[in-house]
Design an enzyme around this catalytic site. Structure first.
Site, PDB file in Angstrom:
ATOM      1  N   HIS A 294      -6.347 -10.050  -1.252  1.00 33.53           N
ATOM      2  CA  HIS A 294      -6.347  -8.858  -0.405  1.00 33.53           C
ATOM      3  C   HIS A 294      -7.450  -7.906  -0.855  1.00 33.53           C
ATOM      4  O   HIS A 294      -7.859  -7.914  -2.024  1.00 33.53           O
ATOM      5  CB  HIS A 294      -4.996  -8.148  -0.475  1.00 33.53           C
ATOM      6  CG  HIS A 294      -3.902  -8.868   0.238  1.00 33.53           C
ATOM      7  ND1 HIS A 294      -2.646  -8.334   0.368  1.00 33.53           N
ATOM      8  CD2 HIS A 294      -3.861 -10.070   0.870  1.00 33.53           C
ATOM      9  CE1 HIS A 294      -1.872  -9.166   1.045  1.00 33.53           C
ATOM     10  NE2 HIS A 294      -2.598 -10.238   1.350  1.00 33.53           N
TER      11      HIS A 294
ATOM     12  N   CYS B 271       0.065  -3.792   1.787  1.00 35.47           N
ATOM     13  CA  CYS B 271       1.311  -4.537   1.936  1.00 35.47           C
ATOM     14  C   CYS B 271       2.354  -3.989   0.961  1.00 35.47           C
ATOM     15  O   CYS B 271       2.023  -3.514  -0.125  1.00 35.47           O
ATOM     16  CB  CYS B 271       1.088  -6.031   1.721  1.00 35.47           C
ATOM     17  SG  CYS B 271       0.538  -6.512   0.068  1.00 35.47           S
TER      18      CYS B 271
ATOM     19  N   GLU C  14      -7.429  -4.734  -1.445  1.00 34.05           N
ATOM     20  CA  GLU C  14      -7.047  -3.825  -2.529  1.00 34.05           C
ATOM     21  C   GLU C  14      -7.125  -4.528  -3.882  1.00 34.05           C
ATOM     22  O   GLU C  14      -7.516  -3.916  -4.879  1.00 34.05           O
ATOM     23  CB  GLU C  14      -5.627  -3.288  -2.306  1.00 34.05           C
ATOM     24  CG  GLU C  14      -5.456  -2.478  -1.046  1.00 34.05           C
ATOM     25  CD  GLU C  14      -5.001  -3.297   0.160  1.00 34.05           C
ATOM     26  OE1 GLU C  14      -4.332  -2.716   1.033  1.00 34.05           O
ATOM     27  OE2 GLU C  14      -5.304  -4.508   0.235  1.00 34.05           O
TER      28      GLU C  14
END
Length: 152
Positions: free
Chosen positions: A54, A79, A56
């Site tokens: 992801h 998420c 991040e």
């Protein structure tokens, strides 16, 4: 939402990162993330090919310990739960000690849908949503619970 010009500039960079990976992230949406401390970018990323890692995660790995006290700009809410059981992006941001998270768009996924921001707030991190949402929304036109191809 009235944004600081610096906030808008950092979010535009996150949008550009996400745009560059459109169509390369499998079932996952292409997300951009920029982490800024003292006016300087210390980490940035976009969702990896095939959907992992992801955005991040990439940005936090680049920032390392400098992420503590930084501001995170992300095009789609982090998420709150991972299908793999790994730490969610919301959990990772809390553990990193970021000072604030600015989000462009909400995520309709059942693994997000407010869970990430809730985790952040529960961890004492202020969350702002909607910055440049109109600019970022086009990134997620095909990523919608109304899209039967996604199975959501």
């Amino acid at each position: 939402m009235t944004a600081d010009p610096d906030d808008s500039a950092h979010m535009r960079r996150a949008i550009a990162l996400a745009r560059a990976n459109l169509g390369r992230t499998g079932e996952n949406p292409s997300v951009g993330c920029v982490i800024v401390k003292d006016g300087r970018t210390i980490g940035e990323g976009a969702t990896g090919k095939g959907g992992r890692p992801h955005a991040e995660e990439i940005a936090l790995d680049q920032a390392g310990g400098a992420a503590r006290g930084a501001i995170t700009y992300v095009t789609l809410e982090p998420c709150g739960e991972r299908s793999s059981g790994a730490a969610s992006c919301g959990e990772r941001l809390v553990a990193a000690g970021v000072a604030r998270v600015v989000i462009a768009c909400a995520d309709p996924s059942v693994l997000a849908a407010g869970q990430g921001p809730d985790r952040l707030r529960a961890g004492g991190i202020p969350v702002e949503t909607g910055l440049l949402a109109d600019e970022a929304a086009g990134l997620y036109a095909a990523y919608s619970p109304r899209n039967p191809e996604r199975g959501i």
